[in-house]
Motif scaffolding. Structure first.
Motif, PDB file in Angstrom:
ATOM      1  N   GLN A 168       0.850  -1.188   0.000  1.00 12.83           N
ATOM      2  CA  GLN A 168       0.000   0.000   0.000  1.00 12.83           C
ATOM      3  C   GLN A 168       0.881   1.232   0.000  1.00 12.83           C
ATOM      4  N   ALA A 169       0.895   1.946  -1.122  1.00 13.12           N
ATOM      5  CA  ALA A 169       1.684   3.169  -1.217  1.00 13.12           C
ATOM      6  C   ALA A 169       0.843   4.366  -0.793  1.00 13.12           C
ATOM      7  N   SER A 170       1.488   5.334  -0.146  1.00 10.81           N
ATOM      8  CA  SER A 170       0.800   6.545   0.294  1.00 10.81           C
ATOM      9  C   SER A 170       1.806   7.691   0.384  1.00 10.81           C
ATOM     10  N   GLY A 171       1.273   8.895   0.608  1.00 12.98           N
ATOM     11  CA  GLY A 171       2.127  10.049   0.810  1.00 12.98           C
ATOM     12  C   GLY A 171       2.233  10.992  -0.364  1.00 12.98           C
ATOM     13  N   GLY A 172       1.625  10.638  -1.473  1.00 11.17           N
ATOM     14  CA  GLY A 172       1.655  11.526  -2.626  1.00 11.17           C
ATOM     15  C   GLY A 172       0.830  12.778  -2.400  1.00 11.17           C
TER      16      GLY A 172
ATOM     17  N   GLY B 193      11.435  -1.779  -4.250  1.00 13.30           N
ATOM     18  CA  GLY B 193      11.765  -0.732  -5.207  1.00 13.30           C
ATOM     19  C   GLY B 193      10.633   0.259  -5.382  1.00 13.30           C
ATOM     20  N   TRP B 194      10.998   1.417  -5.898  1.00 11.69           N
ATOM     21  CA  TRP B 194      10.038   2.439  -6.308  1.00 11.69           C
ATOM     22  C   TRP B 194      10.181   2.652  -7.818  1.00 11.69           C
ATOM     23  N   PHE B 195       9.052   2.730  -8.471  1.00  8.90           N
ATOM     24  CA  PHE B 195       8.989   3.039  -9.886  1.00  8.90           C
ATOM     25  C   PHE B 195       7.974   4.156 -10.074  1.00  8.90           C
ATOM     26  N   ARG B 196       8.009   4.813 -11.221  1.00 10.66           N
ATOM     27  CA  ARG B 196       7.031   5.860 -11.489  1.00 10.66           C
ATOM     28  C   ARG B 196       6.604   5.824 -12.944  1.00 10.66           C
ATOM     29  N   GLN B 197       5.412   6.361 -13.179  1.00 12.44           N
ATOM     30  CA  GLN B 197       4.868   6.333 -14.536  1.00 12.44           C
ATOM     31  C   GLN B 197       4.073   7.588 -14.809  1.00 12.44           C
TER      32      GLN B 197
ATOM     33  N   ASP C  71       9.332  15.360 -11.998  1.00 14.11           N
ATOM     34  CA  ASP C  71       9.105  14.255 -11.060  1.00 14.11           C
ATOM     35  C   ASP C  71       7.618  13.901 -10.956  1.00 14.11           C
ATOM     36  N   THR C  72       6.772  14.700 -11.571  1.00 16.73           N
ATOM     37  CA  THR C  72       5.340  14.427 -11.554  1.00 16.73           C
ATOM     38  C   THR C  72       5.040  13.084 -12.196  1.00 16.73           C
ATOM     39  N   ALA C  73       4.353  12.218 -11.459  1.00 20.02           N
ATOM     40  CA  ALA C  73       4.056  10.864 -11.933  1.00 20.02           C
ATOM     41  C   ALA C  73       3.244  10.138 -10.869  1.00 20.02           C
ATOM     42  N   VAL C  74       2.778   8.977 -11.227  1.00 21.82           N
ATOM     43  CA  VAL C  74       2.244   8.037 -10.240  1.00 21.82           C
ATOM     44  C   VAL C  74       3.400   7.148  -9.802  1.00 21.82           C
ATOM     45  N   TYR C  75       3.591   7.074  -8.513  1.00 18.71           N
ATOM     46  CA  TYR C  75       4.700   6.306  -7.951  1.00 18.71           C
ATOM     47  C   TYR C  75       4.176   4.977  -7.412  1.00 18.71           C
ATOM     48  N   TYR C  76       4.868   3.912  -7.791  1.00 18.64           N
ATOM     49  CA  TYR C  76       4.502   2.567  -7.383  1.00 18.64           C
ATOM     50  C   TYR C  76       5.618   1.937  -6.562  1.00 18.64           C
ATOM     51  N   CYS C  77       5.232   1.199  -5.534  1.00 16.06           N
ATOM     52  CA  CYS C  77       6.234   0.407  -4.822  1.00 16.06           C
ATOM     53  C   CYS C  77       6.085  -1.047  -5.241  1.00 16.06           C
ATOM     54  N   ALA C  78       7.187  -1.766  -5.129  1.00 17.90           N
ATOM     55  CA  ALA C  78       7.223  -3.152  -5.584  1.00 17.90           C
ATOM     56  C   ALA C  78       8.151  -3.964  -4.694  1.00 17.90           C
TER      57      ALA C  78
ATOM     58  N   GLY D   6       2.269  -2.370  -5.548  1.00 18.09           N
ATOM     59  CA  GLY D   6       1.238  -1.598  -4.891  1.00 18.09           C
ATOM     60  C   GLY D   6       0.385  -0.872  -5.910  1.00 18.09           C
ATOM     61  N   GLN D   7      -0.596  -0.122  -5.426  1.00 15.19           N
ATOM     62  CA  GLN D   7      -1.573   0.493  -6.311  1.00 15.19           C
ATOM     63  C   GLN D   7      -1.150   1.856  -6.842  1.00 15.19           C
ATOM     64  N   GLY D   8      -0.120   2.449  -6.301  1.00 12.07           N
ATOM     65  CA  GLY D   8       0.364   3.735  -6.787  1.00 12.07           C
ATOM     66  C   GLY D   8      -0.157   4.908  -5.976  1.00 12.07           C
ATOM     67  N   THR D   9       0.675   5.933  -5.872  1.00 15.48           N
ATOM     68  CA  THR D   9       0.290   7.188  -5.239  1.00 15.48           C
ATOM     69  C   THR D   9       0.764   8.322  -6.145  1.00 15.48           C
ATOM     70  N   GLU D  10      -0.077   9.311  -6.339  1.00 15.68           N
ATOM     71  CA  GLU D  10       0.188  10.341  -7.324  1.00 15.68           C
ATOM     72  C   GLU D  10       0.959  11.507  -6.720  1.00 15.68           C
ATOM     73  N   VAL D  11       1.991  11.909  -7.428  1.00 21.87           N
ATOM     74  CA  VAL D  11       2.809  13.062  -7.035  1.00 21.87           C
ATOM     75  C   VAL D  11       2.730  14.102  -8.144  1.00 21.87           C
ATOM     76  N   THR D  12       2.365  15.309  -7.775  1.00 21.62           N
ATOM     77  CA  THR D  12       2.300  16.403  -8.738  1.00 21.62           C
ATOM     78  C   THR D  12       3.177  17.547  -8.236  1.00 21.62           C
ATOM     79  N   VAL D  13       4.113  17.962  -9.060  1.00 22.52           N
ATOM     80  CA  VAL D  13       5.029  19.043  -8.706  1.00 22.52           C
ATOM     81  C   VAL D  13       4.739  20.215  -9.627  1.00 22.52           C
ATOM     82  N   SER D  14       4.311  21.305  -9.036  1.00 24.62           N
ATOM     83  CA  SER D  14       3.978  22.486  -9.838  1.00 24.62           C
ATOM     84  C   SER D  14       5.186  23.399  -9.977  1.00 24.62           C
ATOM     85  N   SER D  15       5.239  24.087 -11.105  1.00 27.75           N
ATOM     86  CA  SER D  15       6.389  24.975 -11.358  1.00 27.75           C
ATOM     87  C   SER D  15       6.122  26.379 -10.855  1.00 27.75           C
TER      88      SER D  15
END
Length: 124
Positions: free
Chosen positions: A4-8, A34-38, A89-96, A115-124
């Motif tokens: 279960q990923a969280s914190g995005g 591991g952490w991956f992102r998409q 760095d904006t992406a959905v982050y998945y743990c594995a 895991g199901q992914g947690t979304e990270v959005t970085v604004s400029s």
């Protein structure tokens, strides 16, 4: 094992976030993690990985020096501390998790559980 990923969330460029990946089961301490992102429309990419003991870590070049992967086996949890965040760095982050455990693999196909992914959005 279930992950279960969280914190995005939404953060401004230059800011920080800490992602968590909570795992079920009593064998978490045996798994490499591991952490991956998409990003939509793109392939999933490696971010960081850590061996079962935490003694071996690896990072994608794009996050070296900014992200730190860690784990607490007593809490069945892995973390990704992300500092100096950039819009790219904006992406959905998945743990594995992978059952070998001894290394910090960057290859997606090695991982057995996701895991199901947690979304990270970085604004400029």
């Amino acid at each position: 094992v279930q992950l279960q990923a969280s914190g995005g969330g939404l953060v401004q460029a230059g800011g920080s976030l800490r992602l968590s990946c909570a795992a079920s089961g009593r064998t978490f301490g045996r798994y490499g993690m591991g952490w991956f992102r998409q990003v939509p429309g793109k392939e999933r990419e490696f971010v960081a990985a850590i061996s079962w003991s935490g003694g071996v870590t690896s990072y994608a070049d794009s996050v070296k020096g900014r992200f730190t992967i860690s784990r607490d086996n007593a809490k069945n949890t892995m973390y990704l501390q992300m500092n100096s965040l950039k819009p790219e760095d904006t992406a959905v982050y998945y743990c594995a998790a992978e059952t070998g455990g001894a290394y910090a693999f960057s290859v997606e196909s090695v991982y057995d559980y996701w895991g199901q992914g947690t979304e990270v959005t970085v604004s400029s």
